[in-house]
Design a protein around this motif. Structure first.
Motif, short mmCIF file in Angstrom:
data_model
loop_
_atom_site.label_atom_id
_atom_site.label_comp_id
_atom_site.label_asym_id
_atom_site.label_seq_id
_atom_site.Cartn_x
_atom_site.Cartn_y
_atom_site.Cartn_z
N SER A 83 0.84 -1.19 0.00
CA SER A 83 0.00 0.00 0.00
C SER A 83 0.88 1.25 0.00
O SER A 83 1.75 1.41 0.86
CB SER A 83 -0.91 -0.02 1.23
OG SER A 83 -1.67 1.15 1.31
N GLU A 107 -0.24 4.33 0.36
CA GLU A 107 -0.79 5.34 1.29
C GLU A 107 -1.90 4.68 2.10
O GLU A 107 -2.34 3.59 1.77
CB GLU A 107 -1.34 6.54 0.51
CG GLU A 107 -2.41 6.15 -0.51
CD GLU A 107 -2.81 7.31 -1.39
OE1 GLU A 107 -4.02 7.58 -1.47
OE2 GLU A 107 -1.92 7.94 -1.98
N ASP A 108 -2.32 5.32 3.18
CA ASP A 108 -3.46 4.80 3.94
C ASP A 108 -4.65 4.74 2.99
O ASP A 108 -4.91 5.68 2.23
CB ASP A 108 -3.80 5.72 5.11
CG ASP A 108 -2.77 5.63 6.24
OD1 ASP A 108 -1.86 4.79 6.14
OD2 ASP A 108 -2.89 6.41 7.20
N PHE A 109 -5.37 3.61 3.04
CA PHE A 109 -6.46 3.42 2.08
C PHE A 109 -7.67 2.82 2.79
O PHE A 109 -7.61 1.69 3.27
CB PHE A 109 -5.97 2.47 0.97
CG PHE A 109 -6.95 2.33 -0.15
CD1 PHE A 109 -7.03 3.29 -1.14
CD2 PHE A 109 -7.79 1.23 -0.22
CE1 PHE A 109 -7.92 3.16 -2.18
CE2 PHE A 109 -8.69 1.09 -1.25
CZ PHE A 109 -8.76 2.05 -2.24
N PRO A 110 -8.78 3.58 2.87
CA PRO A 110 -9.99 3.03 3.50
C PRO A 110 -10.74 2.14 2.51
O PRO A 110 -10.92 2.50 1.34
CB PRO A 110 -10.80 4.28 3.84
CG PRO A 110 -10.36 5.31 2.86
CD PRO A 110 -8.93 4.98 2.51
N ILE A 111 -11.16 0.97 2.98
CA ILE A 111 -11.94 0.05 2.14
C ILE A 111 -12.80 -0.83 3.05
O ILE A 111 -12.31 -1.40 4.02
CB ILE A 111 -11.04 -0.80 1.22
CG1 ILE A 111 -11.86 -1.64 0.26
CG2 ILE A 111 -10.08 -1.65 2.01
CD1 ILE A 111 -11.08 -2.29 -0.84
N PHE A 146 -12.56 -0.53 6.82
CA PHE A 146 -11.23 -0.74 7.38
C PHE A 146 -10.26 0.22 6.70
O PHE A 146 -10.52 0.70 5.61
CB PHE A 146 -10.75 -2.18 7.15
CG PHE A 146 -11.62 -3.21 7.80
CD1 PHE A 146 -11.43 -3.57 9.12
CD2 PHE A 146 -12.64 -3.82 7.10
CE1 PHE A 146 -12.23 -4.52 9.73
CE2 PHE A 146 -13.45 -4.77 7.68
CZ PHE A 146 -13.24 -5.12 9.01
N THR A 147 -9.13 0.44 7.34
CA THR A 147 -8.08 1.25 6.71
C THR A 147 -6.84 0.39 6.57
O THR A 147 -6.34 -0.17 7.55
CB THR A 147 -7.76 2.50 7.56
OG1 THR A 147 -8.94 3.28 7.66
CG2 THR A 147 -6.66 3.32 6.91
N ILE A 148 -6.35 0.29 5.34
CA ILE A 148 -5.10 -0.41 5.09
C ILE A 148 -4.00 0.63 5.25
O ILE A 148 -3.97 1.62 4.52
CB ILE A 148 -5.08 -1.02 3.67
CG1 ILE A 148 -6.20 -2.04 3.53
CG2 ILE A 148 -3.72 -1.64 3.38
CD1 ILE A 148 -6.40 -2.58 2.14
N PRO A 149 -3.11 0.44 6.21
CA PRO A 149 -2.09 1.47 6.44
C PRO A 149 -1.03 1.51 5.35
O PRO A 149 -0.75 0.52 4.69
CB PRO A 149 -1.47 1.05 7.78
CG PRO A 149 -1.78 -0.39 7.94
CD PRO A 149 -3.02 -0.67 7.16
N LYS A 150 -0.45 2.67 5.18
CA LYS A 150 0.63 2.85 4.21
C LYS A 150 1.75 1.86 4.53
O LYS A 150 2.12 1.65 5.68
CB LYS A 150 1.17 4.28 4.30
CG LYS A 150 2.30 4.55 3.34
CD LYS A 150 2.82 5.97 3.46
CE LYS A 150 3.96 6.16 2.48
NZ LYS A 150 4.45 7.52 2.49
#
Length: 184
Positions: A61, A63-67, A70-74
Protein backbone atom coordinates in the motif's frame (compact mmCIF):
# COMPACT_ATOMS: atom_id res chain seq x y z
CA UNK A 1 -11.32 -31.27 -18.63
CA UNK A 2 -12.33 -32.38 -15.15
CA UNK A 3 -15.21 -29.92 -14.92
CA UNK A 4 -16.41 -30.84 -18.41
CA UNK A 5 -16.27 -34.57 -17.67
CA UNK A 6 -18.06 -33.93 -14.39
CA UNK A 7 -20.76 -32.00 -16.29
CA UNK A 8 -21.47 -34.07 -19.44
CA UNK A 9 -24.23 -31.73 -20.66
CA UNK A 10 -21.74 -28.84 -20.73
CA UNK A 11 -19.19 -31.01 -22.53
CA UNK A 12 -21.83 -31.90 -25.12
CA UNK A 13 -22.72 -28.24 -25.58
CA UNK A 14 -19.05 -27.28 -26.07
CA UNK A 15 -18.58 -30.13 -28.55
CA UNK A 16 -21.74 -29.12 -30.45
CA UNK A 17 -20.41 -25.56 -30.78
CA UNK A 18 -17.08 -26.86 -32.06
CA UNK A 19 -18.71 -29.30 -34.52
CA UNK A 20 -20.94 -26.54 -35.88
CA UNK A 21 -18.25 -23.82 -36.14
CA UNK A 22 -15.15 -25.73 -37.30
CA UNK A 23 -16.33 -29.24 -38.08
CA UNK A 24 -16.33 -32.52 -36.21
CA UNK A 25 -12.91 -34.04 -35.58
CA UNK A 26 -10.89 -31.06 -36.80
CA UNK A 27 -8.21 -29.19 -34.89
CA UNK A 28 -8.87 -25.57 -33.98
CA UNK A 29 -6.99 -22.73 -35.60
CA UNK A 30 -6.20 -19.55 -33.67
CA UNK A 31 -8.58 -17.61 -35.95
CA UNK A 32 -11.47 -19.85 -34.79
CA UNK A 33 -11.24 -18.86 -31.12
CA UNK A 34 -13.29 -15.65 -31.46
CA UNK A 35 -16.14 -17.66 -33.01
CA UNK A 36 -16.38 -20.03 -30.01
CA UNK A 37 -18.12 -18.08 -27.20
CA UNK A 38 -19.16 -21.16 -25.22
CA UNK A 39 -15.61 -22.55 -25.20
CA UNK A 40 -14.39 -19.16 -23.99
CA UNK A 41 -17.08 -19.17 -21.28
CA UNK A 42 -15.95 -22.67 -20.18
CA UNK A 43 -12.38 -21.42 -19.77
CA UNK A 44 -13.45 -18.31 -17.82
CA UNK A 45 -15.63 -20.41 -15.53
CA UNK A 46 -12.71 -22.78 -14.98
CA UNK A 47 -10.42 -19.87 -14.10
CA UNK A 48 -13.06 -18.59 -11.68
CA UNK A 49 -13.46 -21.91 -9.86
CA UNK A 50 -9.88 -23.16 -10.17
CA UNK A 51 -7.45 -20.23 -10.41
CA UNK A 52 -3.85 -21.08 -11.25
CA UNK A 53 -2.59 -19.51 -8.03
CA UNK A 54 -4.83 -18.95 -4.99
CA UNK A 55 -3.05 -15.71 -4.05
CA UNK A 56 -1.69 -13.04 -6.36
CA UNK A 57 1.77 -11.59 -5.88
CA UNK A 58 1.80 -9.34 -2.80
CA UNK A 59 1.24 -5.61 -3.20
CA UNK A 60 2.37 -2.80 -0.94
CA UNK A 61 0.00 0.00 0.00
CA UNK A 62 1.43 3.37 -1.09
CA UNK A 63 -0.79 5.34 1.29
CA UNK A 64 -3.46 4.80 3.94
CA UNK A 65 -6.46 3.42 2.08
CA UNK A 66 -9.99 3.03 3.50
CA UNK A 67 -11.94 0.05 2.14
CA UNK A 68 -15.00 -1.77 3.48
CA UNK A 69 -14.92 0.04 6.83
CA UNK A 70 -11.23 -0.74 7.38
CA UNK A 71 -8.08 1.25 6.71
CA UNK A 72 -5.10 -0.41 5.09
CA UNK A 73 -2.09 1.47 6.44
CA UNK A 74 0.63 2.85 4.21
CA UNK A 75 3.38 0.28 3.65
CA UNK A 76 1.16 -2.73 4.50
CA UNK A 77 1.67 -5.84 2.41
CA UNK A 78 -1.61 -6.87 0.74
CA UNK A 79 -2.44 -10.29 -0.71
CA UNK A 80 -5.36 -10.74 -3.10
CA UNK A 81 -7.16 -14.05 -2.54
CA UNK A 82 -8.29 -14.95 -6.07
CA UNK A 83 -9.68 -18.28 -4.88
CA UNK A 84 -12.03 -16.55 -2.40
CA UNK A 85 -13.10 -13.90 -4.93
CA UNK A 86 -14.07 -16.61 -7.43
CA UNK A 87 -16.32 -18.28 -4.85
CA UNK A 88 -17.78 -15.17 -3.21
CA UNK A 89 -21.60 -15.47 -3.04
CA UNK A 90 -21.96 -11.67 -3.00
CA UNK A 91 -20.41 -11.59 -6.49
CA UNK A 92 -21.50 -14.90 -8.05
CA UNK A 93 -24.82 -16.77 -8.04
CA UNK A 94 -24.24 -20.42 -7.08
CA UNK A 95 -20.50 -19.77 -6.63
CA UNK A 96 -19.53 -23.43 -6.15
CA UNK A 97 -21.26 -24.65 -9.30
CA UNK A 98 -19.68 -24.90 -12.76
CA UNK A 99 -21.91 -22.62 -14.86
CA UNK A 100 -20.15 -21.36 -18.01
CA UNK A 101 -23.39 -19.66 -19.15
CA UNK A 102 -22.76 -16.90 -16.60
CA UNK A 103 -20.09 -15.54 -18.99
CA UNK A 104 -22.14 -15.69 -22.19
CA UNK A 105 -22.95 -12.14 -23.25
CA UNK A 106 -20.75 -10.81 -20.44
CA UNK A 107 -17.88 -8.36 -20.85
CA UNK A 108 -15.98 -9.90 -17.92
CA UNK A 109 -12.48 -10.79 -19.08
CA UNK A 110 -9.42 -12.43 -17.47
CA UNK A 111 -7.00 -9.69 -18.55
CA UNK A 112 -6.96 -7.87 -15.21
CA UNK A 113 -9.63 -5.21 -15.80
CA UNK A 114 -12.54 -6.99 -14.09
CA UNK A 115 -11.70 -7.50 -10.44
CA UNK A 116 -14.22 -10.30 -9.95
CA UNK A 117 -12.12 -12.47 -12.29
CA UNK A 118 -8.35 -11.90 -12.05
CA UNK A 119 -6.71 -15.35 -12.27
CA UNK A 120 -3.64 -13.82 -13.96
CA UNK A 121 -3.49 -10.73 -11.74
CA UNK A 122 -3.59 -7.22 -13.11
CA UNK A 123 -1.65 -4.03 -13.58
CA UNK A 124 2.14 -4.03 -13.65
CA UNK A 125 2.29 -7.47 -12.04
CA UNK A 126 -0.03 -9.28 -14.42
CA UNK A 127 1.24 -12.73 -15.35
CA UNK A 128 3.63 -12.50 -18.31
CA UNK A 129 2.26 -15.85 -19.54
CA UNK A 130 -1.25 -14.45 -20.10
CA UNK A 131 -0.90 -13.89 -23.88
CA UNK A 132 0.38 -17.44 -24.36
CA UNK A 133 -2.37 -18.91 -22.16
CA UNK A 134 -5.06 -16.88 -23.94
CA UNK A 135 -3.99 -18.42 -27.25
CA UNK A 136 -3.03 -21.94 -26.24
CA UNK A 137 -5.72 -22.98 -23.75
CA UNK A 138 -8.67 -22.64 -26.14
CA UNK A 139 -6.66 -24.39 -28.86
CA UNK A 140 -5.70 -27.30 -26.61
CA UNK A 141 -9.03 -27.79 -24.82
CA UNK A 142 -11.05 -27.23 -27.98
CA UNK A 143 -8.95 -29.70 -29.97
CA UNK A 144 -9.15 -32.33 -27.23
CA UNK A 145 -12.92 -32.20 -27.01
CA UNK A 146 -13.49 -31.82 -30.76
CA UNK A 147 -11.27 -34.73 -31.81
CA UNK A 148 -12.15 -37.14 -28.97
CA UNK A 149 -15.03 -38.27 -26.87
CA UNK A 150 -13.97 -39.05 -23.31
CA UNK A 151 -14.84 -41.63 -20.70
CA UNK A 152 -13.72 -41.82 -17.10
CA UNK A 153 -11.43 -44.65 -16.03
CA UNK A 154 -11.88 -47.20 -13.25
CA UNK A 155 -15.69 -47.08 -13.22
CA UNK A 156 -15.78 -43.53 -11.88
CA UNK A 157 -19.03 -41.71 -12.57
CA UNK A 158 -19.20 -37.91 -12.94
CA UNK A 159 -21.13 -37.40 -9.69
CA UNK A 160 -18.41 -39.17 -7.68
CA UNK A 161 -15.35 -37.45 -9.16
CA UNK A 162 -12.79 -36.27 -6.62
CA UNK A 163 -12.60 -32.47 -6.94
CA UNK A 164 -10.26 -31.86 -3.98
CA UNK A 165 -7.41 -29.49 -4.61
CA UNK A 166 -3.90 -29.12 -3.17
CA UNK A 167 -2.88 -25.58 -2.37
CA UNK A 168 0.62 -24.23 -2.76
CA UNK A 169 2.10 -21.61 -5.01
CA UNK A 170 -0.14 -23.14 -7.66
CA UNK A 171 -3.44 -24.94 -7.18
CA UNK A 172 -3.60 -28.48 -8.51
CA UNK A 173 -5.96 -31.42 -8.26
CA UNK A 174 -5.27 -33.61 -5.25
CA UNK A 175 -6.00 -36.69 -7.36
CA UNK A 176 -5.14 -36.68 -11.07
CA UNK A 177 -7.88 -36.97 -13.66
CA UNK A 178 -7.90 -40.33 -15.42
CA UNK A 179 -9.85 -40.24 -18.66
CA UNK A 180 -9.71 -42.32 -21.81
CA UNK A 181 -9.88 -40.58 -25.23
CA UNK A 182 -12.09 -42.22 -27.83
CA UNK A 183 -11.52 -40.94 -31.39
CA UNK A 184 -14.62 -39.41 -32.95
Amino acid sequence: MTELLRNPEKLSRAQAELHQVIGKGKTIEEADISRLPYLEAVLKETFRLHPIAPLLLPRKSGEDFPIGGFTIPKGAQVYINVFAIGRDPSIWDDPDKFVPDRFLGSDIDVRGQNFELVPFGGGRRICPGLPLAARMLPLMLGSLINIFNWKLEDGVIPENMNMEEKFGLAVQKAQSLKAVPIPI
